[in-house]
Write a protein that holds these residues in place. Structure first.
Motif, PDB file in Angstrom:
ATOM      1  N   LEU A 138       0.810  -1.084   0.053  1.00 42.60           N
ATOM      2  CA  LEU A 138       0.079   0.230  -0.027  1.00 42.60           C
ATOM      3  C   LEU A 138       0.846   1.153  -0.054  1.00 42.60           C
ATOM      4  O   LEU A 138       0.504   2.236  -0.691  1.00 42.60           O
ATOM      5  N   GLU A 139       2.111   1.073   0.873  1.00 45.69           N
ATOM      6  CA  GLU A 139       2.838   2.434   0.783  1.00 45.69           C
ATOM      7  C   GLU A 139       3.542   2.608  -0.510  1.00 45.69           C
ATOM      8  O   GLU A 139       3.843   3.639  -0.956  1.00 45.69           O
ATOM      9  N   LYS A 140       3.929   1.531  -1.024  1.00 44.74           N
ATOM     10  CA  LYS A 140       4.585   1.646  -2.440  1.00 44.74           C
ATOM     11  C   LYS A 140       3.751   1.940  -3.557  1.00 44.74           C
ATOM     12  O   LYS A 140       4.355   2.531  -4.438  1.00 44.74           O
ATOM     13  N   ASP A 141       2.529   1.799  -3.340  1.00 43.79           N
ATOM     14  CA  ASP A 141       1.646   2.012  -4.213  1.00 43.79           C
ATOM     15  C   ASP A 141       0.955   3.583  -4.422  1.00 43.79           C
ATOM     16  O   ASP A 141      -0.039   3.758  -4.696  1.00 43.79           O
ATOM     17  N   ARG A 158      -3.644   5.752  -1.554  1.00 44.33           N
ATOM     18  CA  ARG A 158      -3.366   7.042  -0.959  1.00 44.33           C
ATOM     19  C   ARG A 158      -4.359   7.372   0.045  1.00 44.33           C
ATOM     20  O   ARG A 158      -4.110   7.385   1.641  1.00 44.33           O
ATOM     21  N   VAL A 159      -5.637   7.365  -0.144  1.00 48.02           N
ATOM     22  CA  VAL A 159      -6.701   7.739   0.667  1.00 48.02           C
ATOM     23  C   VAL A 159      -6.766   6.520   1.958  1.00 48.02           C
ATOM     24  O   VAL A 159      -7.082   6.860   3.086  1.00 48.02           O
ATOM     25  N   SER A 160      -6.549   5.202   1.237  1.00 48.91           N
ATOM     26  CA  SER A 160      -6.664   4.063   2.201  1.00 48.91           C
ATOM     27  C   SER A 160      -5.714   4.141   3.324  1.00 48.91           C
ATOM     28  O   SER A 160      -5.800   3.766   4.561  1.00 48.91           O
ATOM     29  N   SER A 198     -18.119  -1.192   6.953  1.00 49.96           N
ATOM     30  CA  SER A 198     -17.962  -2.545   6.717  1.00 49.96           C
ATOM     31  C   SER A 198     -17.994  -3.035   5.439  1.00 49.96           C
ATOM     32  O   SER A 198     -17.089  -3.754   4.892  1.00 49.96           O
ATOM     33  N   HIS A 199     -19.008  -2.488   4.571  1.00 48.01           N
ATOM     34  CA  HIS A 199     -18.954  -2.775   3.197  1.00 48.01           C
ATOM     35  C   HIS A 199     -17.873  -2.342   2.548  1.00 48.01           C
ATOM     36  O   HIS A 199     -17.544  -2.822   1.344  1.00 48.01           O
ATOM     37  N   LEU A 200     -17.491  -1.053   2.727  1.00 52.44           N
ATOM     38  CA  LEU A 200     -16.440  -0.552   2.179  1.00 52.44           C
ATOM     39  C   LEU A 200     -15.100  -1.304   2.116  1.00 52.44           C
ATOM     40  O   LEU A 200     -14.342  -1.362   1.416  1.00 52.44           O
ATOM     41  N   THR A 201     -15.014  -1.787   3.460  1.00 52.65           N
ATOM     42  CA  THR A 201     -13.752  -2.470   3.907  1.00 52.65           C
ATOM     43  C   THR A 201     -13.758  -3.779   2.789  1.00 52.65           C
ATOM     44  O   THR A 201     -12.445  -4.053   2.596  1.00 52.65           O
TER      45      THR A 201
END
Length: 168
Positions: free
Chosen positions: A86-89, A96-98, A134-137
């Motif tokens: 996630l950091e590399k992406d 970025r938002v995640s 929960s659904h977004l996750t």
């Protein structure tokens, strides 16, 4: 927890810990749904059902992702691998938002939210936020599992990532 202190994690122990964590949240959300139903009516059962379904799907998708995102003998490495990827992406806006909101969604923080919202008489608001989250996750977990761990036959890409991170 003791196995972590002794660095003696096992695949079964990792699975069991994840299962118990998931079960505890399902019980927490189920209990909250019943309590809110008693105070606010039938609509809370529908929100509770949506929340329980979202939480269960999150548990399933995360468990499946763990199979593809970490070696079979070290499933506890899944989250570390995921956070490194996630950091590399960082060129991807979803990544970025995640990364920015991941601290708010960690399991250890959830109980604090329940306590704060309960003390502020906002448990119903928390319930709605948790149902949507929960659904977004699980949707994001599916997305990232596909993005990062596409090929289930390929070994975990962590060595390549670590080499890439060292070069930066």
């Amino acid at each position: 927890p003791i196995s972590r202190i002794k660095f003696a994690d096992s695949p079964f122990g990792t699975w069991l810990e994840g299962f118990i964590d998931g079960l505890s949240y399902l019980l927490l959300f189920g209990g909250a749904a019943v309590g809110l139903y008693k105070h606010h009516g039938e609509s809370q059962l529908l929100v509770g059902a949506a929340l329980l379904i979202g939480a269960a799907l999150t548990i399933v998708v995360t468990s499946l992702g763990r199979r593809h995102g970490a070696p079979a003998d070290r499933p506890n490495e899944y989250l570390g691998n995921f956070y490194r990827l996630l950091e590399k992406d960082s060129s991807n806006w979803i990544s970025r938002v995640s990364r920015q909101i991941q601290a708010f969604m960690k399991r250890g923080v959830m109980i604090h939210y329940v306590l704060i919202f309960t003390l502020l008489h906002g448990l119903q608001v928390f319930f709605y936020i948790a149902a949507i989250s929960s659904h977004l996750t699980w949707v994001l977990a599916l997305y990232f599992n596909r993005r990062f761990f596409r090929n289930p036959h390929r070994s975990v890409p962590v060595p390549n990532i670590q080499k890439g991170l060292e070069a930066q």
